[in-house]
Write a protein that holds these residues in place. Structure first.
Motif, PDB file in Angstrom:
ATOM      1  N   PHE A 128       0.841  -1.194   0.000  1.00  0.00           N
ATOM      2  CA  PHE A 128       0.000   0.000   0.000  1.00  0.00           C
ATOM      3  C   PHE A 128       0.877   1.244   0.000  1.00  0.00           C
ATOM      4  CE2 PHE A 128      -2.340  -3.299   2.434  1.00  0.00           C
ATOM      5  CZ  PHE A 128      -3.336  -3.532   1.496  1.00  0.00           C
ATOM      6  N   TRP A 129       0.393   2.277  -0.667  1.00  0.00           N
ATOM      7  CA  TRP A 129       1.162   3.513  -0.733  1.00  0.00           C
ATOM      8  C   TRP A 129       0.225   4.713  -0.811  1.00  0.00           C
ATOM      9  CZ3 TRP A 129       1.060   6.541  -5.329  1.00  0.00           C
ATOM     10  CH2 TRP A 129       0.405   5.938  -6.413  1.00  0.00           C
ATOM     11  N   LEU A 130       0.760   5.859  -0.456  1.00  0.00           N
ATOM     12  CA  LEU A 130      -0.012   7.098  -0.496  1.00  0.00           C
ATOM     13  C   LEU A 130       0.347   7.887  -1.745  1.00  0.00           C
ATOM     14  CD1 LEU A 130       0.251   8.366   3.203  1.00  0.00           C
ATOM     15  CD2 LEU A 130      -1.382   6.756   2.203  1.00  0.00           C
ATOM     16  N   SER A 131      -0.658   8.421  -2.400  1.00  0.00           N
ATOM     17  CA  SER A 131      -0.422   9.258  -3.575  1.00  0.00           C
ATOM     18  C   SER A 131      -0.177  10.689  -3.110  1.00  0.00           C
ATOM     19  CB  SER A 131      -1.630   9.205  -4.517  1.00  0.00           C
ATOM     20  OG  SER A 131      -1.434  10.076  -5.615  1.00  0.00           O
ATOM     21  N   MET A 132       1.092  11.030  -2.982  1.00  0.00           N
ATOM     22  CA  MET A 132       1.443  12.360  -2.479  1.00  0.00           C
ATOM     23  C   MET A 132       1.047  13.458  -3.463  1.00  0.00           C
ATOM     24  SD  MET A 132       2.455  11.493   0.383  1.00  0.00           S
ATOM     25  CE  MET A 132       2.860  13.146   0.930  1.00  0.00           C
ATOM     26  N   ALA A 133       0.933  13.109  -4.735  1.00  0.00           N
ATOM     27  CA  ALA A 133       0.541  14.107  -5.734  1.00  0.00           C
ATOM     28  C   ALA A 133      -0.894  14.579  -5.502  1.00  0.00           C
ATOM     29  CB  ALA A 133       0.680  13.519  -7.132  1.00  0.00           C
ATOM     30  N   LYS A 134      -1.674  13.753  -4.804  1.00  0.00           N
ATOM     31  CA  LYS A 134      -3.072  14.103  -4.552  1.00  0.00           C
ATOM     32  C   LYS A 134      -3.309  14.473  -3.087  1.00  0.00           C
ATOM     33  CE  LYS A 134      -4.681  11.024  -8.236  1.00  0.00           C
ATOM     34  NZ  LYS A 134      -5.540   9.863  -8.577  1.00  0.00           N
ATOM     35  N   ALA A 135      -2.220  14.649  -2.342  1.00  0.00           N
ATOM     36  CA  ALA A 135      -2.342  14.971  -0.920  1.00  0.00           C
ATOM     37  C   ALA A 135      -2.898  16.381  -0.730  1.00  0.00           C
ATOM     38  CB  ALA A 135      -0.985  14.848  -0.239  1.00  0.00           C
ATOM     39  N   ALA A 176      -3.778  12.018   2.272  1.00  0.00           N
ATOM     40  CA  ALA A 176      -3.504  11.522   0.921  1.00  0.00           C
ATOM     41  C   ALA A 176      -4.277  10.226   0.690  1.00  0.00           C
ATOM     42  CB  ALA A 176      -2.007  11.281   0.735  1.00  0.00           C
ATOM     43  N   PRO A 177      -4.717   9.994  -0.545  1.00  0.00           N
ATOM     44  CA  PRO A 177      -5.447   8.756  -0.852  1.00  0.00           C
ATOM     45  C   PRO A 177      -4.529   7.538  -0.834  1.00  0.00           C
ATOM     46  CG  PRO A 177      -5.106  10.037  -2.847  1.00  0.00           C
ATOM     47  CD  PRO A 177      -4.657  10.896  -1.710  1.00  0.00           C
ATOM     48  N   ILE A 178      -5.099   6.399  -0.439  1.00  0.00           N
ATOM     49  CA  ILE A 178      -4.334   5.152  -0.337  1.00  0.00           C
ATOM     50  C   ILE A 178      -4.585   4.290  -1.574  1.00  0.00           C
ATOM     51  CG2 ILE A 178      -3.837   3.139   1.093  1.00  0.00           C
ATOM     52  CD1 ILE A 178      -5.230   4.608   3.407  1.00  0.00           C
ATOM     53  N   TYR A 179      -3.515   3.724  -2.091  1.00  0.00           N
ATOM     54  CA  TYR A 179      -3.602   2.821  -3.241  1.00  0.00           C
ATOM     55  C   TYR A 179      -2.972   1.479  -2.880  1.00  0.00           C
ATOM     56  CZ  TYR A 179      -4.968   6.567  -6.449  1.00  0.00           C
ATOM     57  OH  TYR A 179      -5.651   7.583  -7.087  1.00  0.00           O
ATOM     58  N   ALA A 180      -3.467   0.432  -3.527  1.00  0.00           N
ATOM     59  CA  ALA A 180      -2.834  -0.882  -3.429  1.00  0.00           C
ATOM     60  C   ALA A 180      -2.098  -1.126  -4.734  1.00  0.00           C
ATOM     61  CB  ALA A 180      -3.872  -1.968  -3.200  1.00  0.00           C
ATOM     62  N   ARG A 181      -0.856  -1.552  -4.632  1.00  0.00           N
ATOM     63  CA  ARG A 181      -0.066  -1.848  -5.830  1.00  0.00           C
ATOM     64  C   ARG A 181       0.210  -3.347  -5.878  1.00  0.00           C
ATOM     65  NH1 ARG A 181       4.848   1.710  -6.177  1.00  0.00           N
ATOM     66  NH2 ARG A 181       3.374   3.129  -7.207  1.00  0.00           N
ATOM     67  N   ILE A 182      -0.208  -3.963  -6.972  1.00  0.00           N
ATOM     68  CA  ILE A 182       0.015  -5.394  -7.193  1.00  0.00           C
ATOM     69  C   ILE A 182       1.140  -5.518  -8.218  1.00  0.00           C
ATOM     70  CG2 ILE A 182      -1.042  -7.574  -7.896  1.00  0.00           C
ATOM     71  CD1 ILE A 182      -3.781  -5.987  -7.563  1.00  0.00           C
ATOM     72  N   THR A 183       2.122  -6.338  -7.916  1.00  0.00           N
ATOM     73  CA  THR A 183       3.231  -6.534  -8.846  1.00  0.00           C
ATOM     74  C   THR A 183       3.412  -8.023  -9.109  1.00  0.00           C
ATOM     75  OG1 THR A 183       4.345  -4.584  -7.925  1.00  0.00           O
ATOM     76  CG2 THR A 183       5.653  -6.048  -9.323  1.00  0.00           C
ATOM     77  N   VAL A 184       3.366  -8.392 -10.375  1.00  0.00           N
ATOM     78  CA  VAL A 184       3.595  -9.779 -10.788  1.00  0.00           C
ATOM     79  C   VAL A 184       4.663  -9.771 -11.872  1.00  0.00           C
ATOM     80  CG1 VAL A 184       2.601 -11.852 -11.827  1.00  0.00           C
ATOM     81  CG2 VAL A 184       1.228 -10.468 -10.254  1.00  0.00           C
ATOM     82  N   ASP A 185       5.767 -10.435 -11.580  1.00  0.00           N
ATOM     83  CA  ASP A 185       6.888 -10.499 -12.529  1.00  0.00           C
ATOM     84  C   ASP A 185       7.293  -9.117 -13.025  1.00  0.00           C
ATOM     85  OD1 ASP A 185       6.809 -13.205 -12.205  1.00  0.00           O
ATOM     86  OD2 ASP A 185       5.771 -13.617 -14.086  1.00  0.00           O
ATOM     87  N   GLY A 186       7.313  -8.159 -12.107  1.00  0.00           N
ATOM     88  CA  GLY A 186       7.784  -6.818 -12.428  1.00  0.00           C
ATOM     89  C   GLY A 186       6.755  -5.899 -13.057  1.00  0.00           C
ATOM     90  N   LYS A 187       5.575  -6.418 -13.361  1.00  0.00           N
ATOM     91  CA  LYS A 187       4.535  -5.590 -13.974  1.00  0.00           C
ATOM     92  C   LYS A 187       3.475  -5.248 -12.937  1.00  0.00           C
ATOM     93  CE  LYS A 187       5.276  -7.306 -18.650  1.00  0.00           C
ATOM     94  NZ  LYS A 187       4.656  -7.919 -19.860  1.00  0.00           N
ATOM     95  N   ARG A 188       3.054  -3.971 -12.961  1.00  0.00           N
ATOM     96  CA  ARG A 188       2.197  -3.461 -11.897  1.00  0.00           C
ATOM     97  C   ARG A 188       0.758  -3.208 -12.333  1.00  0.00           C
ATOM     98  NH1 ARG A 188       6.017   1.499  -9.729  1.00  0.00           N
ATOM     99  NH2 ARG A 188       7.740   0.250  -8.863  1.00  0.00           N
ATOM    100  N   ALA A 189      -0.101  -3.213 -11.317  1.00  0.00           N
ATOM    101  CA  ALA A 189      -1.488  -2.756 -11.460  1.00  0.00           C
ATOM    102  C   ALA A 189      -1.844  -2.088 -10.148  1.00  0.00           C
ATOM    103  CB  ALA A 189      -2.428  -3.917 -11.745  1.00  0.00           C
ATOM    104  N   GLU A 190      -2.530  -0.969 -10.219  1.00  0.00           N
ATOM    105  CA  GLU A 190      -2.847  -0.219  -9.007  1.00  0.00           C
ATOM    106  C   GLU A 190      -4.347  -0.074  -8.826  1.00  0.00           C
ATOM    107  OE1 GLU A 190      -0.627   3.352  -9.543  1.00  0.00           O
ATOM    108  OE2 GLU A 190       1.288   2.421  -8.984  1.00  0.00           O
ATOM    109  N   ILE A 191      -4.770  -0.099  -7.565  1.00  0.00           N
ATOM    110  CA  ILE A 191      -6.188  -0.003  -7.222  1.00  0.00           C
ATOM    111  C   ILE A 191      -6.381   1.116  -6.210  1.00  0.00           C
ATOM    112  CG2 ILE A 191      -8.183  -1.197  -6.249  1.00  0.00           C
ATOM    113  CD1 ILE A 191      -6.788  -3.841  -6.919  1.00  0.00           C
TER     114      ILE A 191
END
Length: 269
Positions: free
Chosen positions: A11-18, A23-38
């Motif tokens: 999980f990470w915070l989007s500081m650009a939108k703080a 700041a809004p919280i996002y979940a970052r999924i990484t599989v074999d180096g490729k990402r998707a964010e929610i």
């Protein structure tokens, strides 16, 4: 079974939108180096965010509730990953995201199926036939709204009970085009169209079981009356006073001799 080389969630915070320390919280999924964010549709204080544990350090009830929620999201994402592996699906970050958000094939709905069918059948079915599918769609929407008190249902929720309850709704409810309820064959035609759409869902692998598997369509057979040659000749030679009646008669006689259906003749006119 396909396995991934790497799979991480954080999980990470989007500081650009703080704004104002939140700041809004996002979940970052990484599989074999490729990402998707929610986007988790949650915000928290930047000051009280632990970048190592990816959790809030607030000891208030709100802070504790947020951490419980993040733990649940983490657990759900792990479950989505496990499900995809168990189904021998090709696992990607986007596939996990789609499963979590209910956007993959496992979460297709009845109305999504109906819409998919009707859009893809425009160039296949005749206009009159397609029009009947749109009428069936209206009955399905009415049933969902008035009987199930919902706007849609997941395909995996459909069962034999859904089919027989829908049948009774069609038999006892008010007809869309008439004041009287549908007759048996009208009910069967709507169920027949729904069955064809469920067969499409099976072929698309949107469902694993056909809810119609134990249901039998039972049409009432009727002996249709037809004109004899002499009766047709009388109709041909009859003098009709109104031009519209003459045109209707001529089109009918034309259809009798050519064997064209009503919709085919209509397209010629």
């Amino acid at each position: 079974m396909q396995t991934s080389k790497t799979f991480t969630i954080h999980f990470w915070l989007s500081m650009a939108k703080a704004k104002d320390d939140f700041a809004p919280i996002y979940a970052r999924i990484t599989v074999d180096g490729k990402r998707a964010e929610i986007s988790l549709k949650r915000s928290t204080s930047v000051t009280y965010w632990d970048t190592r544990s990816k959790r809030s350090t607030l000891r208030t009830s709100d802070g504790k509730a947020l951490n419980v929620y993040l733990d649940q999201v983490y657990s759900d994402l792990l479950a989505c990953h496990k499900q995809l592996l168990g189904e021998s699906k090709y696992v990607t970050a986007q596939a996990i995201k789609a499963r979590y958000l209910g956007e993959d094939e496992q979460h297709k709905t009845l109305l999504q199926l109906v819409s998919y069918h009707n859009k893809n059948m425009v160039s296949v079915l005749k206009p009159g036939t397609l029009k009947n599918y749109f009428t069936t769609e209206r009955y399905i929407k009415r049933y969902l709204k008035h009987k199930l008190k919902t706007n849609d249902v997941f395909l995996k929720q459909l069962s034999y009970k859904f089919i027989i309850d829908f049948e009774q709704f069609l038999r006892n409810g008010k007809s869309i085009n008439r004041s009287q309820p549908l007759k048996n064959n009208g009910v069967m035609k709507h169920l027949e169209r729904l069955k064809k759409m469920m067969n499409l869902a099976l072929r698309l692998e949107w469902i694993e079981k056909d809810p119609f598997v134990r249901f039998s369509l039972k049409f009432t057979k009727h002996q249709r009356a037809f004109l004899s040659q002499s009766e047709l000749e009388v109709l041909e030679s009859s003098q009709l006073s109104k031009g519209m009646h003459q045109k209707t008669r001529d089109v009918f006689v034309f259809a009798c001799y050519t064997g064209l259906s009503y919709i085919d003749v209509k397209l010629l006119c």
